[in-house]
Design an enzyme around this catalytic site. Structure first.
Site, PDB file in Angstrom:
ATOM      1  N   SER A 145       0.855  -1.185   0.000  1.00 43.93           N
ATOM      2  CA  SER A 145       0.000   0.000   0.000  1.00 43.93           C
ATOM      3  C   SER A 145       0.888   1.230   0.000  1.00 43.93           C
ATOM      4  CB  SER A 145      -0.886   0.013   1.245  1.00 43.93           C
ATOM      5  OG  SER A 145      -1.558   1.248   1.400  1.00 43.93           O
ATOM      6  N   TYR A 158      -2.621  -0.425  10.198  1.00 48.22           N
ATOM      7  CA  TYR A 158      -2.619  -0.910   8.812  1.00 48.22           C
ATOM      8  C   TYR A 158      -1.267  -0.605   8.156  1.00 48.22           C
ATOM      9  CZ  TYR A 158      -4.234  -1.242   3.911  1.00 48.22           C
ATOM     10  OH  TYR A 158      -4.389  -1.560   2.586  1.00 48.22           O
ATOM     11  N   LYS A 162       1.578  -3.049   6.472  1.00 43.60           N
ATOM     12  CA  LYS A 162       1.981  -2.914   5.077  1.00 43.60           C
ATOM     13  C   LYS A 162       3.468  -2.583   4.935  1.00 43.60           C
ATOM     14  CE  LYS A 162      -1.954  -3.859   3.084  1.00 43.60           C
ATOM     15  NZ  LYS A 162      -2.086  -5.073   2.239  1.00 43.60           N
TER      16      LYS A 162
END
Length: 252
Positions: A145, A158, A162
């Site tokens: 990401s 998150y 990532k």
């Protein structure tokens, strides 16, 4: 028609919807047979049916929980049993961070995001490498990401996962390039999917205008095209990259 992946077999996790579905279809349109793996078996079957009805390619739906190592091993075994080989894999399955700030994130949220988005990629790569090392070739693309390249305050947990995916990708690339296996990652920016619309709601249009240099969201197919390229011989000298597909968001 582009048939550069004819006779190849691809595996896509999270293939029931969004980027995963678009990538499974893109693989099929390039000539590959595709295993579509997802916890959402109905969605995976719908993707497989679409491919077989519209893409002149073989497809199969496989149920998987990427956070469970044995489920992942069974997914790879099923792929090889059905199609005879495994040439390419897109490790895409993931979940969103439910916390707007790492300060208010719960242990449950941390465990959920890490077990799927980071540990799940590790499980998948190990199982895929087991087969690819026997054949001496393969291509793996992990879905990281933009949040795996830069800090995004609303994506603390998150983003940590990532960033971990990018680290796993680079370490695996170094370890396995000499064994004929190329490992890379894509790092999408804001992409128009059902999950993105559900997460941002009425704010989505305004976010899209500010998200990157192009002032719009990506379509899932734009990410899919990058994945197919990375898995193809056109990218035969590309290994260990974390490729931003983000409309220039990380350029500024």
């Amino acid at each position: 028609m582009d048939r550069r992946l004819a006779s190849k077999v691809a595996l896509v996790t999270g293939g029931a919807s969004g980027i995963g579905r678009a990538t499974a279809i893109a693989f099929a349109r390039s000539g590959a047979s595709v295993a579509i793996a997802d916890a959402d078996m109905a969605g995976a079957q719908e993707t497989a049916s679409y491919i077989e009805g519209h893409c002149d390619a073989r497809a199969s739906a496989i149920a998987v929980d990427v956070a469970d190592a044995e489920s992942v091993r069974a997914m790879v075994r099923s792929t090889v049993e059905q199609f005879g080989r495994l040439d390419m894999a897109f490790n895409n399955a993931g979940v969103h961070d439910r916390a707007a700030s790492l300060h208010v994130s719960t242990q449950e949220n941390w465990d959920r995001v890490m077990s799927v988005n980071l540990e799940g990629v590790w499980h998948c790569m190990r199982a895929q490498l087991d087969h690819m090392l026997m054949t001496g070739k393969g291509a793996i693309v992990n879905n990281a990401s933009r949040s795996g390249l830069v800090g995004v305050p609303s994506d603390g947990v998150y983003g940590a996962a990532k960033h971990g995916v990018v680290g796993l990708t680079k370490a695996a690339a170094i370890e396995f390039a000499s064994k004929g296996i190329r490992v890379n990652a894509v790092c999408p920016g804001l992409v128009e999917t059902a999950l993105t619309r559900a997460r941002f709601g009425d704010e989505l249009a305004a976010r899209a205008k500010l998200a990157n240099l192009l002032g719009r969201m990506a379509q899932p197919e734009e990410i899919a095209d990058a994945v197919v390229w990375l898995c193809s011989d056109s990218a035969s000298f590309v290994v260990g990259v974390a490729l931003p597909v983000d409309g220039g968001a990380t350029a500024r």
